[in-house]
Write an enzyme that holds these catalytic residues in place. Structure first.
Site, short mmCIF file in Angstrom:
data_model
loop_
_atom_site.label_atom_id
_atom_site.label_comp_id
_atom_site.label_asym_id
_atom_site.label_seq_id
_atom_site.Cartn_x
_atom_site.Cartn_y
_atom_site.Cartn_z
N ASP A 199 -2.19 1.37 -3.15
CA ASP A 199 -2.40 0.15 -2.37
C ASP A 199 -1.21 -0.79 -2.50
O ASP A 199 -0.57 -0.86 -3.55
CB ASP A 199 -3.66 -0.58 -2.86
CG ASP A 199 -4.94 0.03 -2.30
OD1 ASP A 199 -4.87 1.13 -1.72
OD2 ASP A 199 -6.01 -0.58 -2.46
N HIS A 223 -2.04 1.47 -8.20
CA HIS A 223 -1.13 0.40 -7.75
C HIS A 223 0.21 0.61 -8.44
O HIS A 223 0.26 0.68 -9.67
CB HIS A 223 -1.68 -0.98 -8.10
CG HIS A 223 -2.97 -1.32 -7.42
ND1 HIS A 223 -4.20 -0.92 -7.91
CD2 HIS A 223 -3.23 -2.01 -6.28
CE1 HIS A 223 -5.15 -1.36 -7.10
NE2 HIS A 223 -4.60 -2.01 -6.11
#
Length: 230
Positions: A49, A194
């Protein structure tokens, strides 16, 4: 006075219920939501993300090696860092839509939700990317309007079944992250990672070990579209 207390209590219960619905991984009021594959094949989907960023996209691509992943990118960051975004496309990865500027899309009007999605789609297409564009809600938050808009567009909300950041905490080490993913992954898992920012160094450091460890366990790596059977 008793009625006021009752009303406040009911309001609190309603707010709590709506908060739970907004963050649920496998339930939403409208349309389709996907948190994992069906587990029929020994595969996982690595997903990243945010970003892209000029500073750290290259390290993620290097860490993945030949493993394919899905990158849920933010529209304004694509425009700000086109070379990083183009590198993801050139490496053969799938590009997902993670909204234009990463807002909490819970109380937004339909026109604003659609703009967030369509503007980011346009930025992705401008890279020369012609594959499917799955959508993941920022923060994983959705309530009524976002799922309704997505259902009208024929697109599911893509969530996840494995979230090391939440389980291990912000101070996790690369070793702990590698162990958690490699030992805990199950067939069909959608793994949320992430790695685009300075605070995500442990993820970038762990990535080669994650890929190697999962490969040794017999896992293959697929995109979200492949998980969805597209």
């Amino acid at each position: 006075m008793r009625w006021l207390v009752l009303l406040l209590g009911l309001s609190a219960l309603l707010a709590a219920a709506l908060w739970q619905v907004s963050r649920a991984r496998e339930f939403q009021v409208f349309g389709e939501i996907v948190a994992r594959g069906d587990g029929s094949a020994q595969v996982v989907a690595l997903t990243f993300d945010d970003g892209p960023t000029a500073a750290h996209t290259g390290a993620l691509l290097e860490g993945l090696g030949d493993a394919r992943a899905t990158f849920f990118l933010v529209g304004q960051d694509i425009v700000a860092n086109p070379e990083a975004a183009e590198a993801i496309v050139a490496a053969g990865h799938e590009i997902g839509n993670h909204s234009w500027d990463h807002p909490r899309m819970v109380l937004m009007w339909p026109v604003a939700v659609r703009a967030q999605i369509e503007d980011t789609d346009a930025a992705i297409r401008a890279l020369g990317y012609d594959g499917a564009i799955p959508f993941r809600p920022p923060f994983g938050k959705k309530l009524f309007v976002l799922p309704w808009v997505l259902s009208r567009m024929g697109r599911p909300s893509v969530m996840w079944s494995m979230e090391p950041d939440t389980v291990l905490g912000a101070e996790m080490s690369a070793e702990a992250l590698t162990e958690y993913v490699v030992e805990g992954a199950e067939a069909g898992d959608i793994i949320l990672l992430h790695g685009m920012f300075s605070g995500n160094a442990a993820t970038r450091e762990a990535l080669p070990g994650i890929v190697e460890g999962l490969t040794e366990r017999g896992f293959g790596f697929v995109t979200i579209s492949e998980i969805l059977g597209e």
